[in-house]
Design a protein around this motif. Structure first.
Motif, PDB file in Angstrom:
ATOM      1  N   ASP A 186      37.021  49.089  28.381  1.00 31.57           N
ATOM      2  CA  ASP A 186      37.088  50.101  29.351  1.00 31.57           C
ATOM      3  C   ASP A 186      36.112  51.348  29.331  1.00 31.57           C
ATOM      4  O   ASP A 186      35.982  52.199  30.032  1.00 31.57           O
ATOM      5  CB  ASP A 186      38.651  50.589  29.329  1.00 31.57           C
ATOM      6  CG  ASP A 186      39.602  49.748  29.931  1.00 31.57           C
ATOM      7  OD1 ASP A 186      38.925  48.614  30.638  1.00 31.57           O
ATOM      8  OD2 ASP A 186      40.960  49.872  29.805  1.00 31.57           O
ATOM      9  N   ARG A 209      36.820  46.749  45.716  1.00 31.84           N
ATOM     10  CA  ARG A 209      37.614  46.448  44.317  1.00 31.84           C
ATOM     11  C   ARG A 209      37.425  44.857  44.143  1.00 31.84           C
ATOM     12  O   ARG A 209      38.187  43.922  44.640  1.00 31.84           O
ATOM     13  CB  ARG A 209      39.100  46.682  44.706  1.00 31.84           C
ATOM     14  CG  ARG A 209      39.430  48.146  44.794  1.00 31.84           C
ATOM     15  CD  ARG A 209      41.059  48.171  45.324  1.00 31.84           C
ATOM     16  NE  ARG A 209      41.880  48.051  44.183  1.00 31.84           N
ATOM     17  CZ  ARG A 209      42.622  46.901  44.258  1.00 31.84           C
ATOM     18  NH1 ARG A 209      42.755  46.098  45.150  1.00 31.84           N
ATOM     19  NH2 ARG A 209      43.300  46.861  43.297  1.00 31.84           N
ATOM     20  N   LYS A 243      36.415  43.620  41.120  1.00 31.42           N
ATOM     21  CA  LYS A 243      36.625  43.460  39.620  1.00 31.42           C
ATOM     22  C   LYS A 243      37.038  42.165  39.078  1.00 31.42           C
ATOM     23  O   LYS A 243      36.368  41.347  38.291  1.00 31.42           O
ATOM     24  CB  LYS A 243      36.976  44.649  38.862  1.00 31.42           C
ATOM     25  CG  LYS A 243      37.223  44.656  37.352  1.00 31.42           C
ATOM     26  CD  LYS A 243      35.767  44.631  36.724  1.00 31.42           C
ATOM     27  CE  LYS A 243      36.022  44.929  35.346  1.00 31.42           C
ATOM     28  NZ  LYS A 243      34.644  44.520  34.484  1.00 31.42           N
ATOM     29  N   HIS A 244      38.467  42.000  39.488  1.00 31.32           N
ATOM     30  CA  HIS A 244      39.215  40.908  39.034  1.00 31.32           C
ATOM     31  C   HIS A 244      39.453  39.837  39.995  1.00 31.32           C
ATOM     32  O   HIS A 244      39.370  40.149  41.130  1.00 31.32           O
ATOM     33  CB  HIS A 244      40.286  41.578  38.427  1.00 31.32           C
ATOM     34  CG  HIS A 244      40.333  42.513  37.411  1.00 31.32           C
ATOM     35  ND1 HIS A 244      39.769  42.105  36.156  1.00 31.32           N
ATOM     36  CD2 HIS A 244      40.748  43.931  37.312  1.00 31.32           C
ATOM     37  CE1 HIS A 244      39.729  43.322  35.517  1.00 31.32           C
ATOM     38  NE2 HIS A 244      40.365  44.391  36.016  1.00 31.32           N
ATOM     39  N   ALA A 245      39.955  38.681  39.520  1.00 33.35           N
ATOM     40  CA  ALA A 245      40.005  37.585  40.584  1.00 33.35           C
ATOM     41  C   ALA A 245      40.942  37.968  41.609  1.00 33.35           C
ATOM     42  O   ALA A 245      40.779  37.500  42.857  1.00 33.35           O
ATOM     43  CB  ALA A 245      40.334  36.248  39.710  1.00 33.35           C
ATOM     44  N   ASP A 246      42.055  38.513  41.242  1.00 28.03           N
ATOM     45  CA  ASP A 246      43.128  38.792  42.372  1.00 28.03           C
ATOM     46  C   ASP A 246      42.692  39.642  43.315  1.00 28.03           C
ATOM     47  O   ASP A 246      43.192  39.852  44.258  1.00 28.03           O
ATOM     48  CB  ASP A 246      44.347  39.275  41.476  1.00 28.03           C
ATOM     49  CG  ASP A 246      44.473  40.470  40.809  1.00 28.03           C
ATOM     50  OD1 ASP A 246      42.978  40.877  40.108  1.00 28.03           O
ATOM     51  OD2 ASP A 246      45.135  41.111  40.468  1.00 28.03           O
ATOM     52  N   GLU A 247      41.966  40.557  42.872  1.00 24.45           N
ATOM     53  CA  GLU A 247      41.179  41.660  43.699  1.00 24.45           C
ATOM     54  C   GLU A 247      40.459  41.183  44.633  1.00 24.45           C
ATOM     55  O   GLU A 247      40.343  41.493  45.768  1.00 24.45           O
ATOM     56  CB  GLU A 247      40.548  42.958  42.859  1.00 24.45           C
ATOM     57  CG  GLU A 247      41.537  43.614  42.064  1.00 24.45           C
ATOM     58  CD  GLU A 247      40.781  44.667  41.197  1.00 24.45           C
ATOM     59  OE1 GLU A 247      41.293  45.554  40.575  1.00 24.45           O
ATOM     60  OE2 GLU A 247      39.812  44.144  40.999  1.00 24.45           O
ATOM     61  N   ARG A 248      39.494  40.287  44.387  1.00 23.53           N
ATOM     62  CA  ARG A 248      38.630  39.479  45.190  1.00 23.53           C
ATOM     63  C   ARG A 248      39.377  38.379  46.244  1.00 23.53           C
ATOM     64  O   ARG A 248      38.955  38.164  47.345  1.00 23.53           O
ATOM     65  CB  ARG A 248      37.626  38.598  44.316  1.00 23.53           C
ATOM     66  CG  ARG A 248      36.543  39.529  43.693  1.00 23.53           C
ATOM     67  CD  ARG A 248      35.507  38.797  42.952  1.00 23.53           C
ATOM     68  NE  ARG A 248      36.022  37.849  41.995  1.00 23.53           N
ATOM     69  CZ  ARG A 248      36.000  37.962  40.802  1.00 23.53           C
ATOM     70  NH1 ARG A 248      35.891  39.285  40.139  1.00 23.53           N
ATOM     71  NH2 ARG A 248      36.548  37.060  39.847  1.00 23.53           N
TER      72      ARG A 248
END
Length: 236
Positions: free
Chosen positions: A55, A129, A131-136
């Protein structure tokens, strides 16, 4: 969606083409970033490797001007490399009313917790957003209010992956007393009205800043801030 309130530009309070190094005099970087200019646009990307620094590889770049409570903020956004996340902080100041850059506030280094649960109040809009697989997999724009990391509104994100992007995308954020609206290319994305009670008192003026989560690379141009004028409240 349909906006419940209509606003128009009042007096222009700030204009910055973000086209050269002279345009960012006085801007404040928190964290570490590469700051360059390409095609007359401000380009930001992480300096630190997120696989090593986690982070701490993310950063915030603050505009030095103070904005009033009722503003329209517009800018052009150009996604260049993902994965990553882009966000705008606005109405940012110390929890006790201090200027955001007050030496009496704890030092901030770009780590998100310092902004959502630290010594400042702010509204923060996440508009890219990826960044992460669930966001995509299910893309949304999120609006949060802090101190406290309160998720107060969500809207569908129309921005495509970088390989399909046709830049620039015109961003328009309105803050009028407790009302927040966000549009991309004139398409309404989200609207929220703060009651000044559920998540603390209404936030008024303060500073704005661009946040990126590594390894995102993006560019920005034509930043303008106007006085917001309420012209109509839609019925029904």
């Amino acid at each position: 969606m349909k906006n419940s309130y209509l606003f128009e530009r009042g007096n222009r309070l700030y204009k910055n083409e973000l086209a050269s190094s002279q345009d960012i005099n006085g801007w404040m970087l928190e964290g570490e970033a590469k700051i360059i200019f390409e095609e007359n646009r401000l380009v930001l990307e992480n300096e630190l490797d997120p696989d090593v620094h986690g982070d701490h590889a993310h950063f915030v770049y603050w505009c030095p001007v103070d904005t009033p409570s009722n503003v329209i903020i517009e800018w052009e956004f150009h996604p260049i490399r993902e994965p990553g996340l882009c966000m705008l902080f606005f109405a940012a100041s110390g929890c006790n009313g201090e200027d955001l850059f007050s030496p009496h506030l704890p030092k901030r280094t770009g780590k998100y917790s310092e902004y959502h649960s630290g010594a400042i109040n702010a509204l923060h809009l996440s508009y890219f957003r990826h960044k992460h697989a669930d966001e995509r997999a299910f893309r949304t724009c999120n609006l949060r209010k802090s101190n406290g990391f309160h998720l107060v509104a969500m809207g569908a994100d129309p921005l495509p992956p970088v390989e399909d992007a046709i830049s620039p995308y015109h961003m328009r954020l309105v803050k009028y007393e407790g009302i927040v609206q966000f549009m991309i290319n004139q398409l309404p994305v989200l609207e929220w009205k703060d009651d000044g009670k559920t998540y603390g008192e209404l936030l008024s003026g303060g500073k704005i800043g661009f946040r990126q989560m590594a390894p995102m690379k993006a560019s920005y141009s034509n930043l303008q801030i106007f006085e917001a004028l309420l012209t109509k409240k839609n019925e029904g």
